[in-house]
Structure formats: structure tokens, C-alpha cells
Design an enzyme around this catalytic site. Structure first.
Site, PDB file in Angstrom:
ATOM      1  N   PHE A 137      -7.654  -9.216 -37.183  1.00 25.47           N
ATOM      2  CA  PHE A 137      -8.798  -9.328 -38.091  1.00 25.47           C
ATOM      3  C   PHE A 137      -8.285  -9.641 -39.505  1.00 25.47           C
ATOM      4  O   PHE A 137      -7.255  -9.112 -39.922  1.00 25.47           O
ATOM      5  CB  PHE A 137      -9.555  -8.000 -38.049  1.00 25.47           C
ATOM      6  CG  PHE A 137     -10.886  -8.025 -38.733  1.00 25.47           C
ATOM      7  CD1 PHE A 137     -11.994  -8.602 -38.130  1.00 25.47           C
ATOM      8  CD2 PHE A 137     -11.039  -7.451 -39.983  1.00 25.47           C
ATOM      9  CE1 PHE A 137     -13.222  -8.613 -38.760  1.00 25.47           C
ATOM     10  CE2 PHE A 137     -12.273  -7.457 -40.622  1.00 25.47           C
ATOM     11  CZ  PHE A 137     -13.366  -8.037 -40.014  1.00 25.47           C
ATOM     12  N   ASP A 214      -5.422  -0.393 -35.289  1.00 24.58           N
ATOM     13  CA  ASP A 214      -6.783  -0.562 -35.776  1.00 24.58           C
ATOM     14  C   ASP A 214      -7.722  -0.391 -34.573  1.00 24.58           C
ATOM     15  O   ASP A 214      -7.659  -1.169 -33.611  1.00 24.58           O
ATOM     16  CB  ASP A 214      -6.933  -1.959 -36.402  1.00 24.58           C
ATOM     17  CG  ASP A 214      -8.283  -2.144 -37.074  1.00 24.58           C
ATOM     18  OD1 ASP A 214      -9.266  -1.551 -36.592  1.00 24.58           O
ATOM     19  OD2 ASP A 214      -8.353  -2.891 -38.066  1.00 24.58           O
ATOM     20  N   TYR A 239     -19.247   2.141 -38.240  1.00 19.21           N
ATOM     21  CA  TYR A 239     -20.550   1.456 -38.215  1.00 19.21           C
ATOM     22  C   TYR A 239     -20.702   0.511 -37.035  1.00 19.21           C
ATOM     23  O   TYR A 239     -21.738  -0.096 -36.863  1.00 19.21           O
ATOM     24  CB  TYR A 239     -20.812   0.715 -39.532  1.00 19.21           C
ATOM     25  CG  TYR A 239     -19.721  -0.238 -39.972  1.00 19.21           C
ATOM     26  CD1 TYR A 239     -19.593  -1.492 -39.394  1.00 19.21           C
ATOM     27  CD2 TYR A 239     -18.818   0.132 -40.960  1.00 19.21           C
ATOM     28  CE1 TYR A 239     -18.591  -2.358 -39.781  1.00 19.21           C
ATOM     29  CE2 TYR A 239     -17.812  -0.723 -41.360  1.00 19.21           C
ATOM     30  CZ  TYR A 239     -17.701  -1.965 -40.772  1.00 19.21           C
ATOM     31  OH  TYR A 239     -16.696  -2.813 -41.162  1.00 19.21           O
ATOM     32  N   LYS A 240     -19.649   0.378 -36.199  1.00 21.56           N
ATOM     33  CA  LYS A 240     -19.747  -0.494 -35.026  1.00 21.56           C
ATOM     34  C   LYS A 240     -20.263   0.345 -33.856  1.00 21.56           C
ATOM     35  O   LYS A 240     -21.449   0.627 -33.798  1.00 21.56           O
ATOM     36  CB  LYS A 240     -18.398  -1.153 -34.771  1.00 21.56           C
ATOM     37  CG  LYS A 240     -18.088  -2.184 -35.875  1.00 21.56           C
ATOM     38  CD  LYS A 240     -16.703  -2.780 -35.817  1.00 21.56           C
ATOM     39  CE  LYS A 240     -16.561  -3.848 -36.911  1.00 21.56           C
ATOM     40  NZ  LYS A 240     -15.172  -4.179 -37.213  1.00 21.56           N
ATOM     41  N   ARG A 386     -19.919 -14.788 -29.322  1.00 21.51           N
ATOM     42  CA  ARG A 386     -19.405 -13.457 -28.994  1.00 21.51           C
ATOM     43  C   ARG A 386     -20.558 -12.507 -28.702  1.00 21.51           C
ATOM     44  O   ARG A 386     -21.456 -12.354 -29.517  1.00 21.51           O
ATOM     45  CB  ARG A 386     -18.573 -12.927 -30.168  1.00 21.51           C
ATOM     46  CG  ARG A 386     -17.736 -11.716 -29.815  1.00 21.51           C
ATOM     47  CD  ARG A 386     -16.954 -11.199 -30.997  1.00 21.51           C
ATOM     48  NE  ARG A 386     -17.842 -10.576 -31.977  1.00 21.51           N
ATOM     49  CZ  ARG A 386     -17.421  -9.878 -33.032  1.00 21.51           C
ATOM     50  NH1 ARG A 386     -16.134  -9.734 -33.260  1.00 21.51           N
ATOM     51  NH2 ARG A 386     -18.281  -9.339 -33.871  1.00 21.51           N
TER      52      ARG A 386
HETATM   53  C1  LIG Z   1     -14.796  -4.523 -38.545  1.00 28.52           C
HETATM   54  C2  LIG Z   1     -13.329  -4.483 -38.719  1.00 28.52           C
HETATM   55  C3  LIG Z   1     -12.767  -4.082 -39.939  1.00 28.52           C
HETATM   56  C4  LIG Z   1     -13.688  -3.762 -41.071  1.00 28.52           C
HETATM   57  O1  LIG Z   1     -13.076  -3.337 -42.241  1.00 28.52           O
HETATM   58  P1  LIG Z   1     -14.020  -2.875 -43.441  1.00 28.52           P
HETATM   59  O2  LIG Z   1     -13.095  -2.390 -44.460  1.00 28.52           O
HETATM   60  O3  LIG Z   1     -14.956  -1.824 -42.898  1.00 28.52           O
HETATM   61  O4  LIG Z   1     -14.822  -4.051 -43.872  1.00 28.52           O
HETATM   62  C5  LIG Z   1     -11.390  -3.992 -40.020  1.00 28.52           C
HETATM   63  N1  LIG Z   1     -10.606  -4.298 -38.962  1.00 28.52           N
HETATM   64  C6  LIG Z   1     -11.126  -4.709 -37.773  1.00 28.52           C
HETATM   65  C7  LIG Z   1     -10.235  -5.029 -36.631  1.00 28.52           C
HETATM   66  C8  LIG Z   1     -12.503  -4.827 -37.639  1.00 28.52           C
HETATM   67  O5  LIG Z   1     -13.019  -5.233 -36.485  1.00 28.52           O
END
Ligand SMILES: *Cc1c(COP(=O)(O)O)cnc(C)c1O
Length: 418
Positions: A137, A214, A239-240, A386
């Protein structure tokens, strides 16, 4: 690795109807607890932002009226100061396979990644490399680039197949005596590839390096055994699949064996031994609280508690079993109904998390057309549609309707799609 696929409650094949699969799904009754489940909208992006639970509306109202409005400043001592660790322990217990005292809620995933990459590098003085993959990401890659620049380190990139993800063999081939930390995602945000955390962690440890995982796309959907797998550090968002709401704070895990040596770079008054002593110098709090910097985001931490209650009620293994059944059904239906698209996710359910990507040259336009008809998947370049099938709020019928809508749009049956 135990991914829970053996326990799938429903055998999902193209020959089973969505209605039959919903009727046999032991978790189907939970869907109506989510706001919006009564509407015809098809929500296939619960892995980006989970739907709210109905009880969350009353929890938030009650918080304003009674806790904030009634307790005022007393609320900090009575309850709020402990929320980062009490909710952290609950995430650890319900989802992470981690003993108490190692998980804390704070900041955003990005900020916690920064704190932990810096902390990991400081725990391995003299080592000059951070290992990561090119398809992680963006925030993970950017944070690592920033820390490398700041600390004079090198990034050691692993090239991956974007329809799959990083393997233990690839990690073994690049780690060595220069590696400070290996930073990877448990579930790849694009393909849904499920990394073998235990095997990769063992490779890193063999080289004397730390691992930072992560968990954003796995927490609340794919179980982990962080303690048993020997993981050093992890972060994830709420939040996911934890339905904490837009901008809800993240969590970090630090293995008990490391926490008292850990030094993080954003030193604030909330991360010290006694914040209200207002002392002259920074003295980190014992244990996981040292990861805190400033005042905890109390309002942002409220909703996640409701989803943790629901997952705790049925158990994360049952959630994973439903997830495997949903993704398996979607793969089978798509193969039948959408022969022109290509699955860009692992076909083996044991190697994938809760979302799937299919590619086709028209997917960007297809996604826009789907949004206009209240079917909400996500688009990821290049040409990827997706579908995030949040296990407790998504039905088989909803998944099937989404795929039918893709068929209709590809057939040009939606005039606005062209
Ligand atoms: C959604 C996501 C993030 C989000 O990071 P934020 O700091 O909350 O914006 C980070 N890493 C991965 C792999 C994600 O899927």
C-alpha cells in the site's frame, strides 16, 4: 498456517443459488444489525469502509449526552484515559491472537507505521536496510522511504506478481545481516494475497531482523496468531473490517519481549510514566502506553467496540469461514457469468483474504457505471475491479447481484455505461 478455510459452513459453488447459500449461512442473521442492510444498495467496499452497526448510533448519542455532557472532565480519569489499552486488548483478544498488554489504539495507521519503522530501526543499530515489496500500500512504501531518508538507510525492494504477493522464499532471498526490519502486509490491498506470516517472520528472525506487519486488510476478517507466530510489530486500521467509522484511529502491536526497549520518535506527554506529573523530561511509560503521543481520540474509538462485540460473539474463525465461502462463491459465479474478466487474486482460498480483484480493460468505466446504479465496488489500477466482501454485513444474494450488475454493464445494458 491455520486460515480457517477448513471450517467453511457452506460449500460455495456456482451450482448453489445465492438464496440457498444465505439460507445455510449460520451468520446470515447478523447482517440486519447493520444500517443500510434493508436497502437494495449493493455494498462491495466494506474492506475500505465498513458499514455502521445500528447499536453504534445509540452508543454515539449516549456518549454525547451522558459521558461527555454529564461526566465532563471527570470522564478522563473515570474511563477515557484507559480506552487506548482496553480497546487494544480487546482487538488483541478477539482478532489478533495476542495476549493483553501488547496492543494500543492511537493515531492513524500511517503515523503508527512511522513510529514503528523508526522504533524497529533503532532496535537494530548498525543494520542499514529496510526490506519491503513494490506492491505494498502506498502509505507503507512512503513511510519507509521517509525513514530511510531520515536515518540514512537503504530500501531493499521485492518485486511481486500483482495478482499474488510476497512469499517466504522471496524474503529469504533478500534478508541478511544488513536487514533491520521487514515491512509487509498480511493481506495485499490489491490482490488479496494472504502472506504466510509465520514463515516470513521465521526467515526474518533467522537473519536477526524484525518484522512489521500491516494488518489493515485482515483484522476482523482473517484471524492472526501474532504471539504464536513470533511477530515483532504490527499495525492495522479499525475502519475497514472493524467498522469503526471514517477516520477511526489505528492500533499497534508490540511483542511483550520488545516493548520495554522500544523508543518511538513522537514523544508526547501521554506516552510518559506519569502524564499529570508534568515532569521536566520525557520518561517513557512502562509497557505499550509508550507508543502514545498526545490525547487519545476518544470519540473515534467508540464505534469499533460494537463490531468487536459482534465478532467476539461468533468468534473470528466463524467470520473467516463465512469470508472464505463468500469469496469462493464469487470466484465460481464470476467464472461462469463473466468469462471475459481475469481473476487477479489467488484462486486458492487458503492464500487469499476477504477481497478479490478481476481485471478487464473497461473496469474503470464499469466501476463508474456501477456506482451510478448503487452498486459500490472499488477500482484499482490497472484495470482492476475490487470486491470487498465484509463477511458479517454482506450476503450471498448481495454478492451475486453485484456480479449480475457487472455483467449488465459489460453488456452495455446500462446506457450510461458508455
Ligand atoms: C487502508 C490502509 C492503510 C490506511 O492508512 P491510514 O493512515 O489509515 O490512511 C494503510 N495500509 C494499508 C495496507 C491499508 O490497506
Amino acid at each position: 498456517m491455520d486460515t480457517g478455510e477448513g471450517a467453511a459452513p457452506v460449500s460455495a459453488t456456482a451450482s448453489s443459488s445465492p438464496e440457498q447459500l444465505d439460507a445455510r449461512d449460520p451468520l446470515a442473521h447478523l447482517r440486519e444489525r447493520f444500517i443500510g442492510s434493508e436497502s437494495d444498495l449493493v455494498y462491495l467496499d466494506g474492506n475500505s469502509l465498513g458499514r455502521p452497526l445500528r447499536v453504534t448510533a445509540s452508543r454515539l448519542a449516549e456518549f454525547v449526552e451522558s459521558s461527555w455532557g454529564g461526566r465532563l472532565i471527570r470522564g478522563w480519569d473515570e474511563e477515557w484515559l484507559e480506552l487506548p489499552t482496553s480497546i487494544g486488548d480487546r482487538i488483541a483478544d478477539v482478532c489478533l491472537g495476542a495476549a493483553p498488554g501488547q496492543t494500543v489504539v492511537a493515531d492513524s495507521t500511517t503515523v503508527l507505521l512511522y513510529k514503528l519503522v523508526r522504533a524497529a530501526v533503532a532496535l537494530r543499530p548498525g543494520r542499514t536496510e529496510i526490506v519491503l515489496d513494490r506492491d505494498n500500500f502506498p502509505t507503507d512504501r512512503y513511510v519507509a522511504q521517509g525513514v530511510a531518508e531520515e536515518c540514512g538507510l537503504r530500501l531493499r525492494w521485492i518485486d511481486v506478481d500483482t495478482s499474488a504477493g510476497v512469499t517466504a522464499e522471496q524474503v529469504a532471498a533478500v534478508v541478511g545481516s544488513d536487514t533491520a526490519v521487514v515491512l509487509l502486509s498480511h493481506v495485499a490491498y490489491r490482490s488479496g494475497w494472504l502472506a504466510d506470516v509465520a514463515a516470513v517472520t521465521a526467515c526474518a528472525h533467522e537473519a536477526g531482523a524484525l518484522t512489521l506487519w500491516d494488518l489493515c486488510h485482515s483484522v476482523g476478517s482473517v484471524p492472526t496468531e501474532l504471539d504464536r507466530w513470533g511477530v515483532d510489530l504490527a499495525v492495522g486500521c479499525t475502519y475497514k473490517y472493524l467498522n469503526g467509522g471514517p477516520g477511526a484511529p489505528a492500533f499497534a502491536y508490540v511483542a511483550a519481549r520488545l516493548v520495554d526497549e522500544l523508543r518511538q520518535p513522537i514523544r508526547g506527554w501521554m506516552g510518559v510514566r506519569d502524564p499529570f506529573a508534568m515532569g521536566p523530561d520525557y520518561e517513557p511509560a512502562p509497557g505499550i502506553r509508550r507508543l502514545l503521543s498526545g490525547t487519545p481520540p476518544v470519540i473515534g474509538m467508540l464505534a469499533v467496540q460494537d463490531m468487536l462485540d459482534v465478532i467476539g460473539e461468533v468468534g473470528i474463525d466463524a467470520v473467516r469461514a463465512k469470508s472464505v465461502a463468500l469469496t469462493s462463491a464469487a470466484v465460481a459465479w464470476a467464472a461462469e457469468r463473466l468469462p471475459e474478466v481475469r481473476l487477479a487474486s489467488p484462486s486458492d482460498p487458503a492464500r487469499r483474504g476477504g477481497h478479490l480483484t478481476w481485471t478487464h480493460p473497461a473496469m474503470r468505466e464499469v466501476t463508474a457505471a456501477l456506482w451510478r446504479r448503487d452498486v459500490l465496488p472499488d477500482y484499482r489500477d490497472p484495470g482492476g475491479l475490487r470486491l470487498g466482501l465484509s463477511p458479517l454485513s454482506t450476503s450471498f444474494a448481495e454478492t451475486s447481484a453485484g456480479l449480475d450488475a457487472v455483467r449488465a454493464v459489460l453488456d452495455g445494458r446500462d446506457a450510461r455505461a458508455r
